[in-house]
Motif scaffolding. Structure first.
Motif, PDB file in Angstrom:
ATOM      1  N   LEU A  11      20.896 -16.998 -31.919  1.00 25.28           N
ATOM      2  CA  LEU A  11      19.931 -15.925 -31.711  1.00 25.28           C
ATOM      3  C   LEU A  11      19.966 -15.410 -30.278  1.00 25.28           C
ATOM      4  CD1 LEU A  11      16.772 -17.154 -33.648  1.00 25.28           C
ATOM      5  CD2 LEU A  11      18.492 -15.497 -34.364  1.00 25.28           C
ATOM      6  N   LYS A  12      19.756 -14.110 -30.118  1.00 21.54           N
ATOM      7  CA  LYS A  12      19.684 -13.498 -28.791  1.00 21.54           C
ATOM      8  C   LYS A  12      18.405 -13.894 -28.073  1.00 21.54           C
ATOM      9  CE  LYS A  12      22.191  -9.266 -29.777  1.00 21.54           C
ATOM     10  NZ  LYS A  12      22.104  -7.816 -29.942  1.00 21.54           N
ATOM     11  N   SER A  13      17.338 -14.080 -28.843  1.00 21.08           N
ATOM     12  CA  SER A  13      16.031 -14.330 -28.249  1.00 21.08           C
ATOM     13  C   SER A  13      15.195 -15.191 -29.190  1.00 21.08           C
ATOM     14  CB  SER A  13      15.313 -12.993 -28.022  1.00 21.08           C
ATOM     15  OG  SER A  13      13.945 -13.195 -27.768  1.00 21.08           O
ATOM     16  N   PRO A  14      14.353 -16.058 -28.637  1.00 23.52           N
ATOM     17  CA  PRO A  14      13.431 -16.829 -29.483  1.00 23.52           C
ATOM     18  C   PRO A  14      12.465 -15.920 -30.258  1.00 23.52           C
ATOM     19  CG  PRO A  14      13.450 -17.701 -27.248  1.00 23.52           C
ATOM     20  CD  PRO A  14      14.260 -16.441 -27.232  1.00 23.52           C
ATOM     21  N   LEU A  15      12.329 -14.678 -29.824  1.00 25.20           N
ATOM     22  CA  LEU A  15      11.453 -13.745 -30.536  1.00 25.20           C
ATOM     23  C   LEU A  15      11.922 -13.497 -31.971  1.00 25.20           C
ATOM     24  CD1 LEU A  15      10.849 -11.122 -27.703  1.00 25.20           C
ATOM     25  CD2 LEU A  15       9.299 -12.928 -28.472  1.00 25.20           C
ATOM     26  N   TYR A  16      13.208 -13.742 -32.247  1.00 20.59           N
ATOM     27  CA  TYR A  16      13.747 -13.536 -33.594  1.00 20.59           C
ATOM     28  C   TYR A  16      13.552 -14.742 -34.505  1.00 20.59           C
ATOM     29  CZ  TYR A  16      15.847  -9.294 -31.778  1.00 20.59           C
ATOM     30  OH  TYR A  16      16.044  -8.068 -31.218  1.00 20.59           O
ATOM     31  N   GLY A  47      19.630 -23.388 -30.273  1.00 22.91           N
ATOM     32  CA  GLY A  47      19.526 -21.955 -30.539  1.00 22.91           C
ATOM     33  C   GLY A  47      20.473 -21.430 -31.593  1.00 22.91           C
ATOM     34  N   TRP A  80      20.043  -9.394 -34.185  1.00 21.37           N
ATOM     35  CA  TRP A  80      19.359 -10.657 -33.880  1.00 21.37           C
ATOM     36  C   TRP A  80      20.199 -11.660 -33.110  1.00 21.37           C
ATOM     37  CZ3 TRP A  80      17.210 -12.148 -39.348  1.00 21.37           C
ATOM     38  CH2 TRP A  80      16.264 -11.194 -39.742  1.00 21.37           C
ATOM     39  N   SER A  81      21.515 -11.607 -33.263  1.00 21.61           N
ATOM     40  CA  SER A  81      22.328 -12.687 -32.711  1.00 21.61           C
ATOM     41  C   SER A  81      23.280 -12.209 -31.629  1.00 21.61           C
ATOM     42  CB  SER A  81      23.100 -13.403 -33.820  1.00 21.61           C
ATOM     43  OG  SER A  81      23.988 -12.534 -34.452  1.00 21.61           O
ATOM     44  N   SER A  82      23.624 -13.141 -30.775  1.00 19.98           N
ATOM     45  CA  SER A  82      24.615 -12.859 -29.745  1.00 19.98           C
ATOM     46  C   SER A  82      25.995 -13.320 -30.191  1.00 19.98           C
ATOM     47  CB  SER A  82      24.235 -13.559 -28.438  1.00 19.98           C
ATOM     48  OG  SER A  82      24.159 -14.953 -28.635  1.00 19.98           O
ATOM     49  N   HIS A 117      24.671  -7.929 -25.920  1.00 13.63           N
ATOM     50  CA  HIS A 117      23.463  -8.634 -25.520  1.00 13.63           C
ATOM     51  C   HIS A 117      22.301  -7.690 -25.274  1.00 13.63           C
ATOM     52  CE1 HIS A 117      25.335 -12.549 -25.281  1.00 13.63           C
ATOM     53  NE2 HIS A 117      26.399 -11.901 -24.863  1.00 13.63           N
ATOM     54  N   ALA A 119      18.856  -5.728 -25.916  1.00 15.29           N
ATOM     55  CA  ALA A 119      17.597  -6.075 -26.585  1.00 15.29           C
ATOM     56  C   ALA A 119      17.401  -5.137 -27.751  1.00 15.29           C
ATOM     57  CB  ALA A 119      16.433  -5.975 -25.609  1.00 15.29           C
TER      58      ALA A 119
END
Length: 120
Positions: A11-16, A47, A80-82, A117, A119
């Motif tokens: 995931l790119k961010s824990p927000l997802y 992650g 959602w993902s990197s 990457h 947002a």
């Protein structure tokens, strides 16, 4: 011979995480009812969400992959993902391989893709 498939996404961010959980639970429900599915295992590490599945044959896995929730969530990967990866192989055993074998296969023969990457 039995068909093994493993995927992961970072995931790119824990927000997802809430969205991932929502879709993963729905996809788990789908895969557990899928024709030809023999076994599955999941994990969350650093992650990354990993899924490992064992199928009667490749056609059974593709039937699952190409319909329902799984098909709906695949386009969301880019947002959602990197990074994401996929590896498949055949084996004689009906036992799922351990995660070390899966990771080694992913490194050696997996198809991995990095996403921007940004947002989103």
């Amino acid at each position: 011979m039995f068909f093994v498939s493993s995927t992961y996404m970072r995931l790119k961010s824990p927000l997802y995480i809430p969205l991932l959980i929502f879709y993963v639970l729905r996809a788990v429900f789908q895969v557990e009812r899928a024709s030809g599915k023999l076994n599955t295992r999941y994990r969350w590490v650093d992650g990354e969400f990993w899924m490992l599945s064992l199928w009667r044959d490749e056609a059974s896995m593709k039937a699952y992959r190409n319909q329902g929730v799984h098909r709906q969530v695949m386009p969301k990967l880019v947002k959602w993902s990197s990074e994401a990866g996929l590896v498949n192989w055949y084996q004689e055993s009906t036992q799922l391989p351990d995660w070390q074998i899966v990771e080694k296969r992913m490194q050696e023969t997996g198809r991995m893709q990095r996403f921007g990457h940004f947002a989103g």
